[in-house]
Enzyme design. Sequence first.
Site, PDB file in Angstrom:
ATOM      1  N   GLU A 394       4.202  -7.235  -1.546  1.00 21.30           N
ATOM      2  CA  GLU A 394       2.548  -6.905  -1.113  1.00 21.30           C
ATOM      3  C   GLU A 394       2.455  -7.417   0.021  1.00 21.30           C
ATOM      4  O   GLU A 394       2.887  -9.027   0.741  1.00 21.30           O
ATOM      5  CB  GLU A 394       1.745  -7.975  -2.715  1.00 21.30           C
ATOM      6  CG  GLU A 394       1.205  -7.179  -3.762  1.00 21.30           C
ATOM      7  CD  GLU A 394       0.642  -8.350  -4.575  1.00 21.30           C
ATOM      8  OE1 GLU A 394      -0.263  -8.941  -4.089  1.00 21.30           O
ATOM      9  OE2 GLU A 394       0.987  -8.474  -5.603  1.00 21.30           O
TER      10      GLU A 394
HETATM   11  C1  BG6 Z   1      -2.086 -10.826  -4.848  1.00 21.63           C
HETATM   12  C2  BG6 Z   1      -2.124 -10.746  -6.440  1.00 21.63           C
HETATM   13  O1  BG6 Z   1      -1.834 -12.427  -4.848  1.00 21.63           O
HETATM   14  O2  BG6 Z   1      -2.940 -10.864  -3.863  1.00 21.63           O
HETATM   15  C3  BG6 Z   1      -3.051  -9.213  -6.785  1.00 21.63           C
HETATM   16  O3  BG6 Z   1      -0.741 -10.128  -6.617  1.00 21.63           O
HETATM   17  C4  BG6 Z   1      -3.896  -9.603  -5.722  1.00 21.63           C
HETATM   18  O4  BG6 Z   1      -3.219  -9.110  -7.513  1.00 21.63           O
HETATM   19  C5  BG6 Z   1      -3.524  -9.835  -3.998  1.00 21.63           C
HETATM   20  O5  BG6 Z   1      -5.345  -8.200  -5.957  1.00 21.63           O
HETATM   21  C6  BG6 Z   1      -4.713  -9.340  -3.418  1.00 21.63           C
HETATM   22  O6  BG6 Z   1      -5.778 -10.813  -3.224  1.00 21.63           O
HETATM   23  P1  BG6 Z   1      -7.348 -10.340  -3.340  1.00 21.63           P
HETATM   24  O7  BG6 Z   1      -7.750 -11.982  -4.166  1.00 21.63           O
HETATM   25  O8  BG6 Z   1      -7.548 -10.126  -2.636  1.00 21.63           O
HETATM   26  O9  BG6 Z   1      -7.371  -9.663  -4.850  1.00 21.63           O
END
Ligand code: BG6
Length: 504
Positions: A394
């Site tokens: 991510e």
């Molecule tokens: C990570 C998560 O913490 O961040 C995701 O695993 C999440 O599920 C991503 O969507 C981004 O965070 P947000 O709150 O901007 O959607």
Amino acid sequence: MDTSIAFHHLESPFPEGFLWGGAIAGNQCEGAWREGGKGPTVADVSRYKPGIDPRDYSAQHGITSEEIAQAMQTDDELMYPKRHGIDFYHRYREDIALFAEMGFKCLRVSIQWARIFPMGDEEEPNEAGLSFYENVFRTMREHGIEPLVTLHHYEMPLYLSNHYQGWYDRCLVDLFARFARVCFERYKGLVKYWITFNEIDSIFRHPYVTAGIVPDRFADANLEEVIYQAVHHQFVAAALATKELHEIDPDALMGCMITRTLTYPENCNPKNMLLSQRSNRENYFYSDVQVRGAYPAFIFDYWDKHGIDVRFEQGDEEILRCYPADFVSFSYYMSLVDSVDADDREKVCGNLATGVKNPYLDVSEWGWQIDPDGLRYALVDMYDRYQKPLFIVENGLGARDVVNHDGSIDDDYRIDYFRRHIRAIAEAIDDGVEVMGYTSWGCIDVVSTSTNQMSKRYGFIYVDLDDDGKGTYDRTRKKSFYWYRKVIETNGASLFSEDGGDER
Ligand code: BG6
């Protein structure tokens, strides 16, 4: 001494077979919250709260038993946007075809436990749920896309939270092991890369979303002890899942996953060094256990000093020791700063963490500090610590997009973010780090985890849906779509060419 940290190569250092792609999670994209026999999840009771400062995460994330009960009395999908998601459940073929058009080698998705076991504790799995994911994985494979599958991504069955107190209850270890086993048997040969728990360290930031723990149900208990107990159960469950996977499919690999909340000292004051060392060590606690197969001593010491009593069952330590993770995956969005003078400093709050503002970094509209060099630092540091392959599963920029009159979306800010971060990965590879792949977060716009907004967009693909649930759900390629396609097509080389790879 060579003090240069510049990257001099003109060629791409990305290895052949590098897993380029993107990441999404079932609860944020699928919708169809009642279809195919699926049971409700903790995500389905997460309410959109318009008007609240999106940086105020306690207001967004805190949940009470009463709010959960209210949520379950209504079928409303607009107040609870994860119930409709972006309708991936019905549109996955179209979406996977778009990912294939970008050249994805890999797509990270999650299996919602409640599609397979609607309440979580049934004896037999739900065939409709199993076949849905089988179709998704087969479609990916038809397009040459390798699935990377998370078993637990902020979407546990609601029943397990309401009737078992979530991961605090030891029973969840066996229930999860059964769920994992069913998945491994069914998807053997289709899925090679697995992750047990998404951002397992997030349990202290949001115990409900991560572990089904509702704080008001533990009013008379020590919540910190409750959370450590729950995370211990998750560690044991992850190790047992790894054991099952290796027995069922010896070719498959299991990863652990943390949020890498890299923390710098404000300056060379040794006190600040010690403070940031402690923050980083606390962040690494979760991967230390899952990679090394044992708790670090400092945690036992901390428990002793704070009167925290975590129950280990006979054999737990052996399970942890025998079945560590095969690779280490993590999310990386931002870095933090610690200071002994924090009270006198300006603060920033992003991704549910607060720290001192770093004067060298820009901040996203949602307060997350943008730090590509931090990604290089994190990669080198983690590789030195574990000597295991790393996978960035991510990374991305949550931003508002504007649709032009002709329907196009010029998201140059996103291209800039990705260019700088992917170059940082190249630099880390050049520093000797073994990186398996990169799946950017929210490769198609999805509902935000923290704020339940649609307007906080991460995707290369725009979804026509607003924060109030209005829109056609149509998909549109953003400018970044073409940019990323070229990066993948050239295995990263376009990042180092003069045009930076942002041609259409
Ligand atoms: C990570 C998560 O913490 O961040 C995701 O695993 C999440 O599920 C991503 O969507 C981004 O965070 P947000 O709150 O901007 O959607």
